[in-house]
Motif scaffolding. Structure first.
Motif, PDB file in Angstrom:
ATOM      1  N   UNK A  67      57.734 123.325  -8.933  1.00 47.90           N
ATOM      2  CA  UNK A  67      58.702 124.782  -9.932  1.00 47.90           C
ATOM      3  C   UNK A  67      59.231 125.609  -9.146  1.00 47.90           C
ATOM      4  N   UNK A  68      60.188 126.526  -9.620  1.00 46.49           N
ATOM      5  CA  UNK A  68      60.957 127.377  -9.389  1.00 46.49           C
ATOM      6  C   UNK A  68      60.995 128.717  -9.764  1.00 46.49           C
ATOM      7  N   UNK A  69      59.964 129.551  -9.456  1.00 49.87           N
ATOM      8  CA  UNK A  69      60.162 131.185 -10.292  1.00 49.87           C
ATOM      9  C   UNK A  69      60.467 132.237  -9.628  1.00 49.87           C
ATOM     10  N   UNK A  70      60.809 132.256  -8.515  1.00 48.88           N
ATOM     11  CA  UNK A  70      61.523 133.016  -7.501  1.00 48.88           C
ATOM     12  C   UNK A  70      62.535 134.706  -8.455  1.00 48.88           C
TER      13      UNK A  70
ATOM     14  N   UNK B 102      54.003 109.496 -11.552  1.00 55.10           N
ATOM     15  CA  UNK B 102      54.716 110.886 -12.021  1.00 55.10           C
ATOM     16  C   UNK B 102      54.033 111.854 -11.280  1.00 55.10           C
ATOM     17  N   UNK B 103      55.213 113.040 -10.475  1.00 55.89           N
ATOM     18  CA  UNK B 103      54.901 114.077 -10.481  1.00 55.89           C
ATOM     19  C   UNK B 103      54.803 115.312 -12.507  1.00 55.89           C
ATOM     20  N   UNK B 104      53.803 116.270 -11.631  1.00 57.45           N
ATOM     21  CA  UNK B 104      54.034 117.916 -13.104  1.00 57.45           C
ATOM     22  C   UNK B 104      53.359 118.692 -12.348  1.00 57.45           C
ATOM     23  N   UNK B 105      54.711 119.509 -12.893  1.00 51.89           N
ATOM     24  CA  UNK B 105      54.749 120.603 -12.501  1.00 51.89           C
ATOM     25  C   UNK B 105      54.506 121.644 -13.817  1.00 51.89           C
ATOM     26  N   UNK B 106      53.774 122.348 -13.763  1.00 50.07           N
ATOM     27  CA  UNK B 106      53.184 123.210 -14.518  1.00 50.07           C
ATOM     28  C   UNK B 106      53.958 125.315 -14.050  1.00 50.07           C
ATOM     29  N   UNK B 107      54.672 125.479 -15.043  1.00 51.01           N
ATOM     30  CA  UNK B 107      55.235 127.213 -14.927  1.00 51.01           C
ATOM     31  C   UNK B 107      54.185 128.177 -16.580  1.00 51.01           C
TER      32      UNK B 107
END
Lengths: 348, 348
Positions: A67-70, B102-107
Motif C-alpha cells: 500500500x502506498x500512503x506517501x 491472497x495478498x493482504x495490505x493494511x493501512x
C-alpha cells in the motif's frame, strides 16, 4: 469497450470525486472507464469483469503487495502512482522474477480532484507501459472527507521466476559480498524537500524506478550465486541489512567510504540530523552475492543505466549478535542499527 | 521462523499502533511477526521475504483486487477482515476459478488498538483456512491520526481456471435464465443496523461468505453454459444486472415474486426507503445460464448449503435500451435502474 454507450464524460478539469463514485453504480463506472481505463487501457480491463484471466506456463511465480500512503502525493521525480508501479515491480524483481501483471486498488477521499487523479493514473499507465507490465484489474473506493488523506493506492504484482532461482533472505553466507546498485537516500530526501514543514531548496529527485531489467542482467551474470536481493525502501539500507543479518544468522561489515551517497543528499541529511543509511530508496537494490561471482555481478550492474554507480560496500561475517558494523572513513567503527522509532513517516 | 530472536512481545491487550509500526524497522517487524504471522501463519510468510513464490501448472489463472473501507469495522456476521477474504475469494470464483493465494495490505490509523487489529487478522486467518486459501504476502502502512478511519484493507487474489471456461460479462445471450443463489440485501441491512445514526434492532446478519465451493458445484453441473457470474455487492442486484445488460447489449426481465428477500430485510428496507435490489450482498451470486442448462445448475445450487434459497428470477431479453425491467407482484411493471448517487456509502 462495449460499455461506452452508458459512459458520460467526466469533467476532469474542474470536477472532484464524490461518494457516488464509490457506489458501484453509474458514477463508479463513469470514473473507472473515463479515467482509469483511459490511463491503463488494455485488453483485460476492456472486458470490464471483476477479475482478469491470463495464461501461464508451468513453473514458479511470485506475488507481492504494497500500500502506498506517501505524503505529499506529488514529489520531485514522481508521484504516488509511478511510485506504486515501480515499488511493486521491484518487489517482484527482488525474487529474480520477471514482473507480468499488476492489480491496483484506490482509496480516494471525497473531494479529491479528478485532474490530480488523472495525473496519478497517467503516471501509473506510463510506468507500467515502460516496464512492459499490464494493470489488468482494479478497484475504487471513496471515503468521506476527513476519513483518508487524498489518495491511497494498493498495488499487487505477479511475475514468473526462472527455474533454479531461489533468492531468499536466509541464504546469505559468511564471506558473501554486499553490493548496492547506486547512491542511497535520494527518495527520502526528495520527499522531505516537499514536506510543508521541512521545505528546503535542494536539487535532489526521487530515484523511483523499475529495477526488473537491472535484475535480469544481474541474474544472467550471477544466477543462483545471487543469494538474496532487497530494495532498501522504508528504513533504508540499515533496516534491510539488519533484517537479512537476522534472517541469515550472521553479521555484516561495511566500508563507509565505499557507500555511494550524493553530496547534496549527504548535506541535506546532515542538516536534518538524518543518517542516509536510514533514508528510503525507491530505485536501488542491495544484493548479497557469493564472493567468487561478486565482481561479475558488479560489472553487469555497472554496465546498466540504473546500476552505473553500483558499488561493493562490504561483506557478510560471522556474528552471534547479527550486527551490521561499519568501518568509518576516519578509521573508527560504528554499529548501523535500525531505527526503533519513526524518522520519516509516510515516505512511500 | 528464524527471525524470532529479535521479536519483542506486543502488548496486544492494551497497546495501540503508532507511526513506528509503519517505519519498516524493528517495530514493523514486531507487529508483522507478532500479530499478522500469528494469525495467517504459513510456510510462505515464515520466510519473511517481500514477495512469495509458488508453483503453477500451465493453464489459465485469474487475478482480482479490492480495497475494503467498510464502516463500522465490526458488524453482525463478520468484520472487515473476514469480508476482505470472502470478497476477494468471490471475485476469483466468479470467473469459475479456484482461489489459491491472497495478498493482504493494511493501512492503519495511528492509535488503532492492537486488540481490534488482532480480532480482524484472526478473522482473516480463519476465513482463509476455512476456504483452503493462503495469505502468502502482505504489507503494513501507518498514517497519522485523522488521516484514515481506523483500518483499510486491500486484498488481491489469484486462482486457477479450468480449461474451457470463459465466463465474461459480454457472453449473456437472449433467452438465458437469471439465477440468484439466495436472499438479497442481508449484508447492507446488517451494516445499516450498526451505523450510529441508523441504529435499529433487527435480527439480520451479513451474508458474508466464500462462494468458491458453490461455484465449483455449479461449474460441474453447467460448465460453459454458465455465461457469466457476478457477486452483487455495492449497488446490489440492480447494478450488477444493469452492467451485464450493457456489456452484453441486451435487457433483463425479472419476476418480483421470484426474488428471495427475507421478511426482516424487506421490512428494514421499507422503513429506510431502500430498495433491496440496490442493497449490497457479500455471500450471494447471480448467474446467467443458457436456458437448457438452467434447471440443472439451479438444482446443483439448491443442494449446496450456500445456495439452498437459490431461485430462477427472470431471463435475458432483446432490448435496445439495455433495461432491467421487473413484473411486480401486483401485475404491473417497473424499471430497475441503478442508483446514480450513493445510497449506502462504505458498505464494503
Amino acid at each position: 469497450m462495449r460499455v461506452k454507450s452508458y459512459q458520460r464524460k467526466l469533467d476532469i478539469k474542474n470536477g472532484c470525486v464524490d461518494l457516488s463514485h464509490g457506489s458501484g453504480g453509474r458514477a463508479t463506472t463513469q470514473l473507472v472507464l473515463g479515467l482509469f481505463h483511459e490511463a491503463f487501457g488494455n485488453e483485460w480491463l476492456a472486458r470490464c469483469n471483476d477479475q482478469s484471466a491470463f495464461g501461464v506456463r508451468s513453473g514458479r511465480m511470485v506475488m507481492t503487495t504494497d500500500s502506498y500512503v506517501v505524503s505529499p502525493l506529488f514529489f520531485p521525480g514522481g508521484n504516488i502512482g509511478s511510485l506504486a508501479v515501480h515499488g511493486t515491480i521491484n518487489d517482484v524483481a527482488m525474487a529474480g522474477a520477471r514482473p507480468l501483471y499488476l492489480a491496483a486498488s484506490f482509496i480516494i477521499e471525497e473531494g479529491f480532484r479528478f485532474s490530480e487523479l488523472k495525473a496519478v493514473a497517467d503516471s501509473m499507465g506510463a510506468a507500467a507501459r515502460a516496464a512492459g507490465v499490464h494493470i489488468i484489474t482494479g478497484d475504487t473506493k471513496v471515503v468521506e472527507r476527513g476519513k483518508a488523506d487524498g489518495l491511497f493506492i494498493s498495488t499487487t504484482g505477479i511475475g514468473v521466476l526462472a527455474a533454479g532461482l531461489d533468492l531468499s533472505a536466509e541464504r546469505a553466507t559468511i564471506g558473501d559480498r554486499v553490493l548496492v546498485s547506486g547512491s542511497l537516500g535520494d527518495h527520502g530526501v526528495a520527499i522531505m524537500s516537499r514536506r510543508q514543514n521541512l521545505a528546503f531548496q535542494i536539487d535532489i529527485v526521487s530515484d523511483s524506478a523499475a529495477l526488473h531489467d537491472l535484475v535480469a542482467v544481474m541474474v544472467a551474470a550471477g544466477g543462483a550465486d545471487i543469494r538474496v536481493m532487497r530494495d532498501p525502501t522504508r528504513g533504508g539500507l540499515a533496516a534491510t541489512l539488519n533484517e537479512i543479518a537476522h534472517q541469515s544468522s550472521l553479521g555484516f561489515r561495511l566500508q563507509e567510504e565505499a557507500i555511494p551517497v550524493k553530496p547534496a543528499v549527504a548535506a541535506a541529511c546532515e542538516l536534518l540530523g538524518l543518517d542516509p543509511l536510514h533514508v528510503a530508496n525507491e530505485g536501488k537494490l542491495v544484493a548479497i552475492v557469493a564472493p567468487d561471482m561478486a565482481d561479475a555481478v558488479l560489472a553487469a550492474m555497472k554496465a546498466h543505466p540504473l546500476g552505473c554507480d553500483a558499488a561493493d560496500i562490504g561483506e557478510a561475517v560471522a556474528d552471534h549478535h547479527h550486527l551490521v558494523q561499519m568501518s568509518t572513513s576516519f578509521g573508527g567503527g560504528r554499529i548501523v542499527d535500525w531505527l526503533s522509532g519513526e524518522q520519516l513517516p509516510r515516505i512511500c
